[in-house]
Design a protein around this motif. Structure first.
Motif, PDB file in Angstrom:
ATOM      1  N   TYR A  84       0.804  -1.221   0.000  1.00 26.83           N
ATOM      2  CA  TYR A  84       0.000   0.000   0.000  1.00 26.83           C
ATOM      3  C   TYR A  84       0.839   1.275   0.000  1.00 26.83           C
ATOM      4  O   TYR A  84       0.537   2.220  -0.733  1.00 26.83           O
ATOM      5  N   GLU A  85       1.887   1.311   0.792  1.00 31.62           N
ATOM      6  CA  GLU A  85       2.743   2.499   0.832  1.00 31.62           C
ATOM      7  C   GLU A  85       3.404   2.720  -0.525  1.00 31.62           C
ATOM      8  O   GLU A  85       3.486   3.850  -1.026  1.00 31.62           O
ATOM      9  N   GLU A  86       3.852   1.635  -1.120  1.00 32.87           N
ATOM     10  CA  GLU A  86       4.547   1.708  -2.405  1.00 32.87           C
ATOM     11  C   GLU A  86       3.620   2.158  -3.536  1.00 32.87           C
ATOM     12  O   GLU A  86       4.066   2.742  -4.527  1.00 32.87           O
ATOM     13  N   SER A  87       2.331   1.897  -3.374  1.00 32.56           N
ATOM     14  CA  SER A  87       1.378   2.249  -4.437  1.00 32.56           C
ATOM     15  C   SER A  87       1.106   3.747  -4.510  1.00 32.56           C
ATOM     16  O   SER A  87       0.630   4.248  -5.539  1.00 32.56           O
ATOM     17  N   LEU A  88       1.393   4.473  -3.442  1.00 32.52           N
ATOM     18  CA  LEU A  88       1.014   5.885  -3.381  1.00 32.52           C
ATOM     19  C   LEU A  88       1.696   6.735  -4.450  1.00 32.52           C
ATOM     20  O   LEU A  88       1.063   7.598  -5.064  1.00 32.52           O
ATOM     21  N   HIS A  89       2.982   6.506  -4.676  1.00 35.15           N
ATOM     22  CA  HIS A  89       3.715   7.366  -5.613  1.00 35.15           C
ATOM     23  C   HIS A  89       3.142   7.303  -7.029  1.00 35.15           C
ATOM     24  O   HIS A  89       2.832   8.356  -7.622  1.00 35.15           O
ATOM     25  N   PRO A  90       2.978   6.106  -7.612  1.00 36.12           N
ATOM     26  CA  PRO A  90       2.400   6.098  -8.963  1.00 36.12           C
ATOM     27  C   PRO A  90       0.966   6.618  -9.004  1.00 36.12           C
ATOM     28  O   PRO A  90       0.574   7.285  -9.973  1.00 36.12           O
ATOM     29  N   LEU A  91       0.189   6.347  -7.969  1.00 31.76           N
ATOM     30  CA  LEU A  91      -1.194   6.820  -7.963  1.00 31.76           C
ATOM     31  C   LEU A  91      -1.256   8.346  -7.878  1.00 31.76           C
ATOM     32  O   LEU A  91      -2.034   8.989  -8.588  1.00 31.76           O
ATOM     33  N   LEU A  92      -0.434   8.928  -7.024  1.00 27.35           N
ATOM     34  CA  LEU A  92      -0.412  10.389  -6.900  1.00 27.35           C
ATOM     35  C   LEU A  92       0.144  11.039  -8.169  1.00 27.35           C
ATOM     36  O   LEU A  92      -0.307  12.112  -8.577  1.00 27.35           O
ATOM     37  N   THR A  93       1.116  10.383  -8.789  1.00 27.65           N
ATOM     38  CA  THR A  93       1.648  10.897 -10.055  1.00 27.65           C
ATOM     39  C   THR A  93       0.565  10.875 -11.124  1.00 27.65           C
ATOM     40  O   THR A  93       0.413  11.824 -11.906  1.00 27.65           O
ATOM     41  N   SER A  94      -0.205   9.796 -11.151  1.00 30.70           N
ATOM     42  CA  SER A  94      -1.310   9.687 -12.105  1.00 30.70           C
ATOM     43  C   SER A  94      -2.295  10.839 -11.934  1.00 30.70           C
ATOM     44  O   SER A  94      -2.700  11.481 -12.908  1.00 30.70           O
TER      45      SER A  94
END
Length: 304
Positions: A84-94
């Motif tokens: 979950y923590e790792e998913s934040l960067h690509p999702l926020l970039t999107s």
């Protein structure tokens, strides 16, 4: 017609094997944002090859794409791996490139699992769900973060006529959790003839009836479901064994039905004593079409 366009046509025709060959060919022709993203999407959604899909999409992201598709897909993939923590960067970039309901939803999922229900509720709200499970998730997160007034306000917007309506019993659960028992009973009543009878939700139905001074009706409902389960048990004993239904399957079904009957027989007593099944909540990622050149969704091909 280029390789990607041919692959998309085959995919639209549900000729997955032939489409996959062409998506792979497109990658061999050029390892670009479009070919890598499309093959990754197909690996995930048609082949369930999460690791291969993630490798491809990370390669696409290393090319610094100007589209949100690779980042949205990457975030979804990582969420499915429960990182979950790792998913934040690509999702926020999107989101920074182009906001979308699916990505806001997935940020909500990540934040909830990271123990941040208030932020999760915010992101689920930004996804602008309409009587669906995104809106359900928003209300649940508002309840968990004790924003009860806001939860009740959002709950009142559910409409059973909306296309993605969650369903009567699921809506009743939210009302029961907020101790709005009259409304809960209304929705449990509406779902009674639709939903498969299971002890967990029926216990909350019984609880709501007791809280609205309808204990006799609660007993009547329990008697009805006990009779129904006894009939199912008779059928279970009579079921024939075949290649799709083994002796073990039959035995397990009989045991489950027998245990459920026992559970219903003591339900009034247990619920009256405040013993209720825990309301489980596990929000799951939402997907989207991130295929470049998808005519169905009006996606143009990627331009480098």
């Amino acid at each position: 017609m280029n390789t990607n366009q041919k692959a998309m046509e085959l995919l639209e025709e549900h000729n997955i094997e032939a489409a996959l060959k062409l998506f792979r060919k497109a990658v061999l022709e050029k390892r670009g944002v479009q070919s890598l993203t499309n093959l990754a999407w197909v690996y995930l959604h048609e082949e369930d090859e999460i690791e291969n899909a993630l490798t491809l999409i990370q390669e696409a992201i290393n090319l610094n794409p100007k589209s949100h598709f690779p980042y949205s897909l990457c975030g979804e993939l990582i969420l499915k791996m429960e990182k979950y923590e790792e998913s934040l960067h690509p999702l926020l970039t999107s989101i920074s490139i182009q906001p979308s309901s699916a990505t806001y939803h997935n940020l909500g999922v990540a934040k909830y699992h990271l123990g941040e229900p208030a932020e999760a509720a915010m992101y689920f709200g930004l996804a602008e769900g309409k009587s669906d499970f995104t809106l359900f998730n928003q209300v649940k997160c508002l309840i968990v973060s004790r924003q009860l007034a806001e939860a009740k306000k959002i709950l009142a917007t559910f409409n059973e006529n909306d296309d993605d309506f969650i369903g009567e019993v699921d809506l009743a659960e939210l009302y029961a959790e907020l101790e709005l028992y009259k409304e809960a009973v209304h929705w449990y009543d509406k779902g009674w003839g639709i939903y498969y009878k299971q002890p967990d939700w029926i216990a909350w139905y019984v609880h709501s009836l007791i809280k609205t001074n309808q204990k006799m009706r609660a007993q009547k409902i329990i008697n009805e479901v006990i009779q129904l389960k006894k009939e199912e048990l008779v059928e279970a004993y009579e079921e024939k064994i075949d290649e799709d239904w083994s002796v073990q399957d039959k035995q397990q079904n009989i045991i489950q039905l027998s245990n459920e009957i026992k559970e219903y027989q003591t339900m009034i007593e247990r619920v009256s004593a405040g013993v209720l099944p825990q309301l489980t909540f596990e929000p799951s990622p939402e997907t989207g079409c991130y295929l470049f050149g998808c005519k169905r969704h009006g996606h143009p091909e990627y331009e480098d």
